[in-house]
Scaffold this active site. Structure first.
Site, mmCIF file in Angstrom:
data_model
loop_
_atom_site.group_PDB
_atom_site.id
_atom_site.type_symbol
_atom_site.label_atom_id
_atom_site.label_comp_id
_atom_site.label_asym_id
_atom_site.label_seq_id
_atom_site.Cartn_x
_atom_site.Cartn_y
_atom_site.Cartn_z
ATOM 1 N N CYS A 1 3.410 -8.089 -0.364
ATOM 2 C CA CYS A 1 4.438 -7.504 -1.502
ATOM 3 C C CYS A 1 4.997 -8.679 -2.487
ATOM 4 O O CYS A 1 4.542 -8.667 -3.718
ATOM 5 C CB CYS A 1 5.370 -6.511 -1.100
ATOM 6 S SG CYS A 1 4.711 -5.189 -0.356
ATOM 7 N N HIS B 1 11.617 -5.516 -5.459
ATOM 8 C CA HIS B 1 11.118 -6.405 -4.245
ATOM 9 C C HIS B 1 10.759 -8.029 -4.650
ATOM 10 O O HIS B 1 10.197 -8.679 -3.799
ATOM 11 C CB HIS B 1 9.962 -5.807 -3.481
ATOM 12 C CG HIS B 1 9.637 -6.440 -1.952
ATOM 13 N ND1 HIS B 1 8.459 -6.008 -1.385
ATOM 14 C CD2 HIS B 1 10.900 -6.872 -1.185
ATOM 15 C CE1 HIS B 1 8.901 -6.576 -0.144
ATOM 16 N NE2 HIS B 1 10.051 -7.175 -0.119
#
Length: 480
Positions: free
Chosen positions: A69, A128
């Site tokens: 990610c 993130h």
């Protein structure tokens, strides 16, 4: 005649750019190559994504910047390999070695490029790229934020701006909440140019489908949430049309990395976390009604191409004080060619470890040991003692090693790998062209693989490290 068509297409693109086109970038989480209908899915129905593919450019050879990610998101937003922009590890606010790290505020993001051109910028979904305030999306060019910024296992809070509106994200409502906010943004921004980065948290686990979509697919809850996400995309397209701006809006659709189950990455091998094609090759669609010529393209493109593409589209000059790893895709909008040579290498890094090099149809897996592997792939990857060579044109699943039949090719690609390491680094080796990782504490070492780092410490060193980390956290809390 073909030259005339291309010229007319370029003029249309130029005219649209003069009108300051809107851009919506939809990024799914852990969605694999074959997770949607237009890429081969049979157990889910994705008519809205399929529509964008049929009326736009559907790429079959698109690669993300990383197979996890945080680094992959950094590559999309900065136009640089994660190793170059300093964010090559997965950010986890609960991990001692990484909680104080994030995307360096000195990095220039897509949002900042848009903002410099007078755009309203908004983000919906998963950030993130650092939990601490210094690494907030608000410091990277975004005017508005709404969503769950982290992996749910790290932090399940849901924000509207900087305010927590749900301590624990209502998973079954997530897609509806996101869709409603996207539609609201479109209505509010319709009279001025806007850039919206919509980074959906699904189909990353944990997930729950909304009541209307439970049991709607033939692939369980995961399939249900994908169908619900497709519904949401359909509502976004309807909102653009209802507000009269569909034909002045480029909609981009992709995924941050491959799925956790290989059946959603077919016909490729591998998954998220690894450097097989299934970890990096994902859907990528460019949809701009009336401007982008519909086509299925096998031109190899990468996540880092998005930055120069959108910069050109909105008339934003590329910053000259740093290196980039992409090229503009604007010529493809009208049937032209991009400036990248077919022999330009693509480097598959996994955290600090350079694992593969691709040149054209050739992909070389480099020798590696467990000591070089990032912690997230240690149980998913094995040591490689000698280089392994695969031809992706005839062997998309990377099953037939032909290194012995092509020693010169192997030698050439090994040399490219060594050159890349000098620039972008390797485990225990700083690259000459690596930019700084964002950190709250410059005096603390940047550790990509904290597991291996920790194993090398003596009991005394571990005790001292724990004491120092505790002191840093305490100091941080008091300063707030």
């Amino acid at each position: 005649m073909k030259r005339l068509v291309i010229l007319m297409g370029m003029l249309i693109v130029a005219a649209q750019a003069a009108q300051k086109p809107n851009v919506i970038f939809i990024l799914m989480d852990d969605m694999g190559y074959s997770d949607v209908g237009c890429y081969g899915a049979t157990k889910v129905k994705t008519p809205n994504i399929d529509r964008m593919a049929a009326e736009g450019i559907r790429f079959t050879d698109f690669h993300t910047g990383a197979s996890i990610c945080s680094p992959s998101r950094a590559a999309f937003l900065t136009g640089a390999y994660p190793q170059r922009c300093g964010l090559y590890m997965g950010i986890n606010q609960n991990r001692e070695a990484h909680w104080f790290l994030g995307l360096n505020p000195d990095e220039i993001t897509l949002a900042e490029q848009f903002k410099a051109q007078g755009y309203t910028t908004a983000m919906v979904g998963k950030w993130h790229l650092g939990k601490e305030e210094e690494f907030s999306c608000f410091h990277q060019g975004f005017d508005h934020y709404y969503g769950a910024p982290d992996n749910m296992g790290h932090n399940s809070a849901f924000y509207d701006g900087k305010e927590v509106v749900y301590e624990h994200t209502p998973l079954e409502q997530m897609t509806t909440l996101y869709t409603e906010r996207m539609v609201k943004h479109i209505g509010a921004f319709k009279d001025r140019p806007f850039f919206i980065y919509f980074a959906h948290n699904y189909p990353h686990t944990p997930y729950k489908a909304g009541a209307r979509f439970k049991g709607s697919s033939k692939d369980g809850v995961r399939g249900d949430v994908i169908q619900e996400a497709d519904w949401g995309i359909g509502e976004i397209l309807k909102a653009l049309e209802a507000n009269g701006i569909l034909e002045n809006t480029l909609v981009i659709f992709s995924s941050d990395n491959g799925p956790t189950n290989n059946k959603y990455a077919q016909p490729y091998s591998g998954t998220k976390y690894v450097s097989m094609e299934g970890g990096h090759r994902v859907p990528f669609i460019l949809y701009w009604k009336g401007t982008v010529q519909p086509v299925v393209s096998d031109v190899p493109v990468v996540a880092m191409d998005l930055f120069p593409t959108l910069s050109e589209l909105i008339g934003a000059p590329m910053p000259t004080d740093r290196k980039y790893d992409g090229v503009t895709l604007v010529p493809l909008f009208s049937g032209g060619s991009i400036a990248r040579s077919p022999d330009e290498p693509f480097y598959y890094y996994n955290c600090e470890n350079l694992q593969c090099v691709r040149v054209g149809d050739w992909k070389l897996h480099l020798p590696r040991t467990q000591a070089q592997l990032p912690f997230w792939s240690m149980k998913k990857q094995k040591d490689i003692a000698t280089p392994q060579l695969y031809n992706l044109k005839t062997d998309v699943a990377e099953q037939i090693d032909v290194a012995a039949q092509h020693p010169e090719r192997v030698s050439e690609m090994m040399a490219l790998a060594e050159s890349a390491r000098t620039k972008l680094g390797e485990v225990g080796q700083r690259g000459a062209e690596q930019r700084a990782t964002g950190t709250l504490f410059p005096e603390v070492p940047i550790v990509g693989n904290h597991v291996l780092y920790w194993d090398k410490l003596s009991d005394k060193e571990k005790g001292r490290a724990k004491t120092e980390f505790t002191a840093l956290k305490t100091k941080r809390k008091k300063s707030k």
